[in-house]
Design an enzyme around this catalytic site. Sequence first.
Site, short mmCIF file in Angstrom:
data_model
loop_
_atom_site.label_atom_id
_atom_site.label_comp_id
_atom_site.label_asym_id
_atom_site.label_seq_id
_atom_site.Cartn_x
_atom_site.Cartn_y
_atom_site.Cartn_z
N LYS A 73 3.12 -10.52 -15.26
CA LYS A 73 4.31 -11.30 -14.90
C LYS A 73 4.54 -12.42 -15.91
O LYS A 73 5.67 -12.69 -16.33
CB LYS A 73 4.17 -11.89 -13.49
CG LYS A 73 4.45 -10.88 -12.39
CD LYS A 73 4.01 -11.36 -11.02
CE LYS A 73 4.14 -10.22 -10.02
NZ LYS A 73 3.45 -10.48 -8.73
N GLN A 124 0.97 -15.39 -5.50
CA GLN A 124 0.45 -14.02 -5.52
C GLN A 124 -0.35 -13.74 -4.24
O GLN A 124 -1.25 -14.49 -3.89
CB GLN A 124 -0.43 -13.84 -6.77
CG GLN A 124 -0.95 -12.44 -6.96
CD GLN A 124 0.15 -11.42 -7.26
OE1 GLN A 124 1.01 -11.65 -8.08
NE2 GLN A 124 0.12 -10.29 -6.55
N ASP A 176 10.60 -13.98 -4.45
CA ASP A 176 9.99 -12.79 -3.85
C ASP A 176 10.77 -12.32 -2.61
O ASP A 176 10.57 -11.20 -2.15
CB ASP A 176 8.55 -13.12 -3.41
CG ASP A 176 7.50 -12.51 -4.32
OD1 ASP A 176 7.85 -11.58 -5.08
OD2 ASP A 176 6.34 -12.95 -4.26
#
Length: 298
Positions: free
Chosen positions: A54, A98, A121
């Site tokens: 990422k 994460q 997200d």
Amino acid sequence: MAAERIDGKAFAARLRDRVGAQATEFARAAGRKPGLAVVLVGEDPASQVYVRSKGKATLEAQMNGFEHRLDAAVGQDELLALVETLNGDPAVDGILVQLPLPSHIDEQAVIAAIHPDKDVDGFHVINAGRLAVGQPGFVPCTPLGCMMLLTDRLGDLSGLEAVVIGRSNIVGKPMAQLLLDANATVTIAHSRTKDLPDVVRRADIVVAAVGRPEMVKADWLKPGATVVDVGINRLPPVEGESRGRLVGDVDYGAASEVAGAITPVPGGVGPMTIAVLLRNTLVAAYRNQGLELPEGAL
Ligand code: NAD
């Protein structure tokens, strides 16, 4: 006839190029680059790989990446304080924590702490609610990526029968919602579904998001169906392999003989997830800066 192989890797590369070009435009207008903060707690090897890729993708897309690595033993309060700092940082447009988090931390509490306008997200209940009622918000990256591949191949999905296998908050449920918004007739199948093969057999569109290697068999598919395989499963290594092969939730080889089009694993849905994360970050940057993202730019 063999199915068309849906090349998610190539599609994702084109999306990342468009995002990068538009991020350069954003920087010119805003006097700063879009910024994505990624928080990693602990040393989970898979999470470390995701976070590294990422970070790299963020820089390639002409954005700033801010990486925060915290010890696995970090207290929930300290993590929440970091999220609060990032919420207030004008250089940060998107915040990604994460998952999974260590078991002593309440994941839902951490997701709830992220400002919904920085929740790239799309996991915050506000964004889940916006998706449910059809308001603009952030949609989880993996299902949005699947949707892009589906509309690219099929165009209008109105009236098509879609079966989503899996009902997780991050893939199955938002996927079903997106298909419904696109006027498909949607069935959500899950671990308690009876006669799963029969349910899948009626689908023009099958999205498999289960996490069981090669569970969906060729004879479950309606001939010509479009199959999107979200699963990422590593098989045990066979002789001569140091690591086992990666496979999806669909028996790809046999399914390719029946489906009209199918995403491979790897190279299908996987690369779309990061590309959509960058896209969501750019959208966040435009909104947070009070600028208009030009129509059709992405
Ligand atoms: P999850 O474990 O949260 O959910 C799995 C779902 O599958 C559950 O809703 C469950 O009801 C259903 N299920 C389990 N066994 C079943 C069965 N026998 N029959 C029918 N349904 C069954 O998983 P998730 O987070 O939604 O992820 C699913 C898969 O997608 C995993 O392999 C994961 O690694 C992969 N994934 C890939 C990406 C990507 O970027 N490509 C992103 C997220 C998840």
